[in-house]
Write a protein that holds these residues in place. Structure first.
Motif, PDB file in Angstrom:
ATOM      1  N   HIS A   1       2.155  13.534   8.175  1.00 39.20           N
ATOM      2  CA  HIS A   1       2.612  13.730   6.797  1.00 39.20           C
ATOM      3  C   HIS A   1       1.524  14.428   5.986  1.00 39.20           C
TER       4      HIS A   1
ATOM      5  N   TYR B   1       3.417   3.598   9.059  1.00 43.30           N
ATOM      6  CA  TYR B   1       4.012   3.980   7.786  1.00 43.30           C
ATOM      7  C   TYR B   1       5.520   3.767   7.816  1.00 43.30           C
TER       8      TYR B   1
ATOM      9  N   SER C   1       2.271   1.939   3.651  1.00 43.72           N
ATOM     10  CA  SER C   1       1.346   1.907   4.776  1.00 43.72           C
ATOM     11  C   SER C   1       1.049   0.455   5.119  1.00 43.72           C
TER      12      SER C   1
ATOM     13  N   ARG D   1       0.871  -1.182   0.000  1.00 49.33           N
ATOM     14  CA  ARG D   1       0.000   0.000   0.000  1.00 49.33           C
ATOM     15  C   ARG D   1       0.908   1.232   0.000  1.00 49.33           C
TER      16      ARG D   1
ATOM     17  N   THR E   1      -0.121  13.933   2.314  1.00 49.88           N
ATOM     18  CA  THR E   1      -0.161  13.033   1.152  1.00 49.88           C
ATOM     19  C   THR E   1      -0.215  13.836  -0.148  1.00 49.88           C
TER      20      THR E   1
HETATM   21  P1  ATP Z   1      -6.557   3.987   7.956  1.00 50.21           P
HETATM   22  O1  ATP Z   1      -6.947   3.706   6.516  1.00 50.21           O
HETATM   23  O2  ATP Z   1      -6.278   2.765   8.750  1.00 50.21           O
HETATM   24  O3  ATP Z   1      -7.519   4.897   8.635  1.00 50.21           O
HETATM   25  P2  ATP Z   1      -4.631   5.830   6.866  1.00 50.21           P
HETATM   26  O4  ATP Z   1      -5.766   6.407   6.091  1.00 50.21           O
HETATM   27  O5  ATP Z   1      -3.719   6.758   7.580  1.00 50.21           O
HETATM   28  O6  ATP Z   1      -5.169   4.766   7.925  1.00 50.21           O
HETATM   29  P3  ATP Z   1      -3.908   4.662   4.413  1.00 50.21           P
HETATM   30  O7  ATP Z   1      -5.358   4.396   4.097  1.00 50.21           O
HETATM   31  O8  ATP Z   1      -2.917   3.629   4.042  1.00 50.21           O
HETATM   32  O9  ATP Z   1      -3.724   4.939   5.942  1.00 50.21           O
HETATM   33  O10 ATP Z   1      -3.543   6.029   3.705  1.00 50.21           O
HETATM   34  C1  ATP Z   1      -2.218   6.521   3.623  1.00 50.21           C
HETATM   35  C2  ATP Z   1      -2.292   8.003   3.320  1.00 50.21           C
HETATM   36  O11 ATP Z   1      -2.970   8.195   2.070  1.00 50.21           O
HETATM   37  C3  ATP Z   1      -3.086   8.804   4.345  1.00 50.21           C
HETATM   38  O12 ATP Z   1      -2.530  10.106   4.398  1.00 50.21           O
HETATM   39  C4  ATP Z   1      -4.461   8.878   3.743  1.00 50.21           C
HETATM   40  O13 ATP Z   1      -5.156  10.042   4.168  1.00 50.21           O
HETATM   41  C5  ATP Z   1      -4.150   8.965   2.270  1.00 50.21           C
HETATM   42  N1  ATP Z   1      -5.222   8.345   1.485  1.00 50.21           N
HETATM   43  C6  ATP Z   1      -5.826   7.161   1.714  1.00 50.21           C
HETATM   44  N2  ATP Z   1      -6.761   6.892   0.800  1.00 50.21           N
HETATM   45  C7  ATP Z   1      -6.747   7.942  -0.064  1.00 50.21           C
HETATM   46  C8  ATP Z   1      -7.472   8.260  -1.247  1.00 50.21           C
HETATM   47  N3  ATP Z   1      -8.397   7.459  -1.725  1.00 50.21           N
HETATM   48  N4  ATP Z   1      -7.174   9.424  -1.857  1.00 50.21           N
HETATM   49  C9  ATP Z   1      -6.236  10.249  -1.391  1.00 50.21           C
HETATM   50  N5  ATP Z   1      -5.496  10.006  -0.282  1.00 50.21           N
HETATM   51  C10 ATP Z   1      -5.756   8.867   0.378  1.00 50.21           C
END
Ligand code: ATP
Ligand code: MG
Length: 196
Positions: free
Chosen positions: A57, A183, A174, A20, A59
């Motif tokens: 962070h 992360y 992730s 991921r 994104t």
């Molecule tokens: P969790 O999903 O367990 O709540 P998380 O969202 O921090 O945790 P990830 O879903 O792996 O972990 O996301 C990693 C990063 O990418 C985070 O900053 C998240 O906000 C961002 N992110 C996740 N999904 C998307 C998406 N569909 N579009 C844009 N950014 C995303």
């Protein structure tokens, strides 16, 4: 009639291990401390779960589950973007908190768009799309998640703007678990010098 042959597993999109992945700005310790202090103050007002200080962070592009053998292509795309942006270091000023009711995220962001940040996001997205990655078409919303499951009636303010000198970006992996995402920074590209 010919006997049906057993269907062999194919190397389709679901085959093989996946990672991921996402690209992000990752703050240095000083900026992370400021963000963490803002998270603590916001937590006092809104509750919820604070992000770990070393997880904070911003994104830039979210790739999602990527087959392990496609990670190199993502890194090459990032290197191309970085090469075209050499010298484009910039100062990001986070001057507001925001709250998204639909997912109960409290975040730090800006009330005016940062042109160099958008240029970085657009350049990265263009190279990733050229390399065959499907990215969200949703408009980019620059934010650093500080709290999850927050309940904000009145949005707290930031004591002072957070000045973030941006001179690189990273590819992060992730790892989701029942205790939340962890992360790992896999690679970092400088915006000061040409990628090696
Ligand atoms: P969790 O999903 O367990 O709540 P998380 O969202 O921090 O945790 P990830 O879903 O792996 O972990 O996301 C990693 C990063 O990418 C985070 O900053 C998240 O906000 C961002 N992110 C996740 N999904 C998307 C998406 N569909 N579009 C844009 N950014 C995303
Ligand atoms: Mg998520």
């Amino acid at each position: 009639m010919a006997e049906a042959l057993p269907v062999a597993p194919t190397a389709g999109p679901a085959a093989g291990p996946k990672q991921r992945l996402f690209f992000a700005l990752w703050p240095d310790a000083a900026v992370a401390n400021c963000l963490d202090a803002a998270a603590a103050a916001a937590h006092a007002a809104c509750g919820g779960r604070r992000m770990r200080g070393d997880s904070l962070h911003l994104t830039l592009a979210f790739l999602g589950e990527v087959p392990a053998d496609r990670a190199d292509a993502a890194e090459s795309a990032a290197a191309s973007a970085a090469a075209e942006l050499v010298g484009v270091t910039f100062q990001l000023r986070l001057n507001r908190l925001g709250y998204w009711r639909h997912n109960r995220i409290l975040w730090a962001g800006t009330d005016s768009e940062s042109a160099p940040l958008l240029a970085l996001v657009d350049k990265l997205a263009a190279h990733l799309r050229d390399a065959g990655f499907a990215l969200e078409s949703r408009r980019f919303a620059a934010h650093v998640t500080l709290l999850r499951d927050a309940q904000c009636q009145d949005l707290p303010g930031l004591n002072a703007p957070i000045e973030w000198p941006v001179s690189d970006f990273v590819l992060a992996e992730s790892q989701l678990s029942a205790r939340g995402a962890r992360y790992r920074v896999r690679h970092r590209w400088s915006l000061r010098t040409m990628p090696a």
